[in-house]
Every structure is written in C-alpha cells, then in structure tokens.
Design an enzyme around this catalytic site. Structure first.
Site, PDB file in Angstrom:
ATOM      1  N   LYS A 120     -27.920 -10.064   1.130  1.00 24.50           N
ATOM      2  CA  LYS A 120     -27.382 -11.057   2.083  1.00 24.50           C
ATOM      3  C   LYS A 120     -28.223 -11.676   3.088  1.00 24.50           C
ATOM      4  O   LYS A 120     -28.074 -12.592   3.700  1.00 24.50           O
ATOM      5  CB  LYS A 120     -26.406  -9.919   2.912  1.00 24.50           C
ATOM      6  CG  LYS A 120     -25.193  -9.761   1.997  1.00 24.50           C
ATOM      7  CD  LYS A 120     -24.095  -8.908   2.884  1.00 24.50           C
ATOM      8  CE  LYS A 120     -22.916  -8.815   2.013  1.00 24.50           C
ATOM      9  NZ  LYS A 120     -23.161  -7.808   0.954  1.00 24.50           N
TER      10      LYS A 120
HETATM   11  C1  LIG Z   1     -22.266  -7.714  -0.183  1.00 23.88           C
HETATM   12  C2  LIG Z   1     -23.211  -6.878  -1.486  1.00 23.88           C
HETATM   13  C3  LIG Z   1     -22.469  -7.096  -2.441  1.00 23.88           C
HETATM   14  C4  LIG Z   1     -21.166  -8.061  -3.035  1.00 23.88           C
HETATM   15  O1  LIG Z   1     -21.320  -9.356  -2.805  1.00 23.88           O
HETATM   16  P1  LIG Z   1     -20.111 -10.331  -2.617  1.00 23.88           P
HETATM   17  O2  LIG Z   1     -20.866 -11.446  -2.136  1.00 23.88           O
HETATM   18  O3  LIG Z   1     -19.342  -9.764  -1.454  1.00 23.88           O
HETATM   19  O4  LIG Z   1     -19.566 -10.418  -3.883  1.00 23.88           O
HETATM   20  C5  LIG Z   1     -22.854  -6.716  -3.907  1.00 23.88           C
HETATM   21  N1  LIG Z   1     -24.013  -5.879  -3.443  1.00 23.88           N
HETATM   22  C6  LIG Z   1     -24.645  -5.612  -2.470  1.00 23.88           C
HETATM   23  C7  LIG Z   1     -25.798  -4.770  -2.228  1.00 23.88           C
HETATM   24  C8  LIG Z   1     -24.217  -6.210  -1.060  1.00 23.88           C
HETATM   25  O5  LIG Z   1     -24.635  -6.110   0.005  1.00 23.88           O
END
Ligand SMILES: *Cc1c(COP(=O)(O)O)cnc(C)c1O
Length: 477
Positions: A120
């Site tokens: 993120k």
């Molecule tokens: C947010 C997140 C996901 C999922 O991603 P999306 O964009 O919501 O599908 C997967 N793995 C981790 C570690 C995350 O923080």
C-alpha cells in the site's frame, strides 16, 4: 482526460477534481472515460525506462490536468530509493519495485519495501504528495478520518506525516492488530497524526467513520476526507508497477506475462486490469483470495455474493479478510461495456445486502475476454507455501504473498512468465512465520526496536460523539 462515474449520474471531472473525494455523488466509482492507449512503438520506448520515467509515462496520461513539470517533481519526490529500501538486504532498491527470479519463468514482484512493509505504500506515498500539492493550490487543508485493521492506516500515516495541510485521525481496534502493526502506527510522534485506539473491534471503528461521514454538517465544518481504497489516484499509482514488472520479466514486447495478485478489495488487481486495457501485453490476471473467497466465487460461478462483517473470517492473511470488494464495481463497469444503468441495478442489489448472478444475462460468458482466473487458499496452504518458498528458493515470504504464490502456481502455464506480487514483508507477520518455519523473520534495518518506542495514542470508547469532540478539538492544530 475526463473521469466518469460507473453509475453514470455524476458530472465528468478531471483527475485533480476527483483526487480528494471518495465515491462519486451518484454512489459510483470514477473511471477514465476511455483508457489511454500505449502503442507498440511507445511500449518499445518504455522498455528502457526507470521507475520514475515509467511513472511519468503512465500518470501523465491519467492526470493530464497536472502541469508536466509539477507531475515530474511529485514523482521524483515519491519514488526514491530512500523511501523504498526496507526490504531484503540483497534487493536492488534502485529499481523501486525489484523483480526477484525464483526459477526460470517464475518471479516475485517486490512491492513491500516502503516504510510500512506492505504494497500500500506504493500508492499511498504518491497520494500524500498529491494531496499536499492539490491542497496548496487550493489554499485548503483536510482532516483525514479512517479506520484500519493494520496496513491501510499505517500506510496512510507514513504518507501524510509532516504534511502541513493534512491531519490524520486514524481509528484502530484497541486489540486486534499485531504488536508490530500497533508499534508502527502508535510510535509516530508527528503532530499531524492522531491515533485513536477504540475499545471495540474493527467494525466498531468503521461504523464510527461511516456515521461521522454521514453527518454532513460536521463533515463540511471540519473538512473531513478519506484515503480509502476506492480512491482513483491509488489505483492509478498501482498501474505503474505492472509495466515495470512486465519489462523486467520479459526480453521483448511480443511476450506476454501472467500476474498473480493477493486480493481483498480488488484494488491491486483492478490496476492490472487497467494496465492491460492501456495496452500492456498481459496473458492472465490471477485473483488469489484466502478463505474469504467472495472474489474466487465470482470468477468461478458468476455470482457476486458479498458477506456481512460477521460472516468474514479472521485468517492468517488478515489484510485480505474482506466481506465485499470495494473496487470490484470498476471491473464490472468495463464488463458491461460501461452500461451505467446495468451497473446501477446490480449494485442496488448489493447495497441492499443482496447479491447478483451474471450467468442468466449472458454477461458472465463475456468475462473470458478478460482472462481472469482465480483460486483461494487455506491456512494450511499458506504454511506449506511459505515452507516451500523457503526450502526451494531460499526466499522468505509473508502469508499474503503465499496466497498469491499458491494460487498463481496452480494456474501457471508453460512458456508464460508468472509474476507473483509481494504485498507484504514477512517481518510484518512474525507469528505466522514462526509457525511455518520455526524462525523469526529478519527485520529491516532501523526497525529492530520498534516495540520499545514510546506510543502516541488516545484510547477511547466506541462513542461517536466523544470521537467527534476529539476531532473538533484537534482539527485546527
Ligand atoms: C491491502 C492488502 C491486500 C489486498 O489488496 P486489494 O487491493 O485490497 O485487493 C493484500 N495483501 C496485503 C498485505 C494488503 O495490505
């Protein structure tokens, strides 16, 4: 470039106009009116670009109301080796998102070398700089209110810390995050970051954010904003690394690549879909879920059946524990050929707590054109995959990345490079790594004593009035 709502009832807007908002006023999500296209010649030219150049190539098409020089400066400020250097010691951080070859044709795309050790950061760091830029231009400031169960909140705080025109009020459950995640957030001492530990669970936090956002007077008076995963700029920023990984995993643009994406809200894989719509030669997108298999169920059956919060399981890949996939509407809008009325109808059912089935209308048959496959995994699968990656390739992966690797391998095809996206580092989920491997994962330099740092956090009851009063008291600090 104009942005339209998936539900077709909102005015067309530019990138900067939708940057600070969330949902479109008609309840839909924003999408480019048409996707910009990269020609074969442009793709050939992009092959030799570094991350920042690629970011400019992609974002200048999607954010064409930002002056090119300003956009360049924002990108240079965001994608630095200093920001994305928290991964394994042998990674080439100059690549920003290094691609690690496990064996011939099998790759891990490292997206989690940013300050909070999860992917993120890739988008959120850009969002922080974009917010600061847009607010400066408008002479405004904003109070971001959010709820987190871990990764989103910390990524938002590390992206917004120290920004003079942004304050972050982040609600988290008093118990329920890992010690590492708590320490990451609560140890921030920046004056513009307000951690609120709520005596309750994540859903209590989210309910409070929803009620506060529905209090329109309060929202306007205190300039309340959000950084949730439906934000278009976050999706746009995620498109970049699909291009970067494609060029790293291939030697020529006649080749195609498959991507396996650990998924929850469908934001990350939606960016892969958009990269493909912009001309990237993608073979397959593989949607990997954990036991919360709403998306896997859809891609297998055509039935989209969101769960309630109470039906959502707590798993060892907690950042994928979602009950509905908030970005999914973007993909369905494309599947319907941007039929806003149809999208509106489908989500009328979803918003009323129901589900929909795309088989009867024949729409599900058309999904083949998008070559999206899916699968899910269990806790035992994750443990097995973490051990396999460690023993076979000498690489330690976290539980989310393990979901992606497990499902990706099930859909791997001979002769097609498979890139598995690494969405978090193992250091973030120590207990699971100890369970799988019996060892403690390595911590990136500088984080060894994270849990011993002093905390800056307010613990409060799950009481909307009290939390509103707290925000009102600090909104002008
Ligand atoms: C947010 C997140 C996901 C999922 O991603 P999306 O964009 O919501 O599908 C997967 N793995 C981790 C570690 C995350 O923080």
């Amino acid at each position: 470039m104009r942005y339209i709502s998936t539900r077709g009832q909102a005015p067309k807007q530019s990138f900067l106009q939708i940057l600070l908002g969330g949902l479109a006023p008609d309840g839909g999500l924003y999408l480019p009116e048409t996707y910009p296209q990269f020609s074969a010649m442009e793709l050939a030219f992009m092959r030799d670009m570094d991350y920042r150049q690629l970011a400019f190539a992609v974002l200048s098409r999607l954010a064409d109301d930002i002056e090119p020089d300003d956009l360049k400066a924002l990108i240079d400020q965001t994608y630095t080796t200093e920001t994305y250097c928290h991964g394994r010691k042998d990674s080439d951080f100059s690549q920003i998102t290094p691609v690690r070859e496990l064996e011939e044709g099998l790759f891990i795309l490292e997206l989690s070398n940013g300050p909070t050790l999860a992917f993120k950061d890739m988008a959120m760091q850009l969002l922080g700089n974009l917010f600061e830029y847009a607010l400066d231009q408008a002479g405004q400031d904003i109070n971001i209110l959010g709820a987190t169960s871990g990764d989103t909140g910390s990524a938002a705080e590390y992206a917004m810390r120290g920004k003079h025109n942004v304050r972050v009020f982040m609600l988290s459950p008093e118990h329920g995050m890992t010690r590492f995640q708590q320490a990451q957030m609560y140890s921030l001492q920046d004056a513009n970051i307000f951690n609120i530990a709520v005596r309750g669970v994540f859903d209590d936090c989210q309910d409070i954010v929803k009620s506060v956002s529905n209090d329109l007077d309060f929202k306007a008076k205190y300039r309340i904003g959000a950084v949730n995963s439906i934000n278009w700029a976050r999706v746009a920023a995620q498109v970049i690394y699909y291009f970067k990984a494609y060029f790293a995993a291939t030697t020529g643009n006649e080749q195609k690549v498959s991507f396996s994406v650990p998924s929850g809200n469908f934001g990350n894989v939606c960016a892969g879909h958009i990269a493909r719509m912009m001309g990237l030669p993608v073979h397959k997108l593989i949607v990997a879920t954990n036991e919360n298999d709403v998306l896997d169920e859809f891609f297998r059956s055509g039935v989209y059946r969101p769960r309630t919060a109470a039906q959502t399981l707590h798993t060892s890949s907690p950042s994928m524990d979602i009950s509905k996939a908030s970005n999914f509407e973007r993909f369905i809008a494309d599947l319907t050929g941007r039929d806003a009325a149809q999208v509106g109808e489908l989500w009328q059912a979803v918003d009323a707590g129901g589900s929909f089935d795309l088989k009867p209308s024949g729409l599900f048959a058309q999904i083949q054109a998008y070559a999206i496959e899916s699968g899910s995994s269990s806790h035992a699968d994750r443990m097995r995959t973490i051990r396999m990656a460690w023993e076979k390739y000498g690489v330690m992966i976290d539980t989310h990345t393990a979901d992606g690797l497990k499902v990706g391998l099930e859909h791997r095809e001979a002769g097609i490079p498979l890139v598995c996206l690494e969405t978090a580092l193992p250091a973030k989920f120590e207990d699971s790594i100890r369970e799988a491997l019996g060892v403690q994962p390595e911590r990136p330099a500088g984080l060894e004593n994270l849990e011993t740092l002093p905390h800056r956090v307010e613990t409060m009851n799950a009481d909307m009035t009290a939390i509103q009063a707290y925000i009102a008291g600090h909104a002008n600090d």
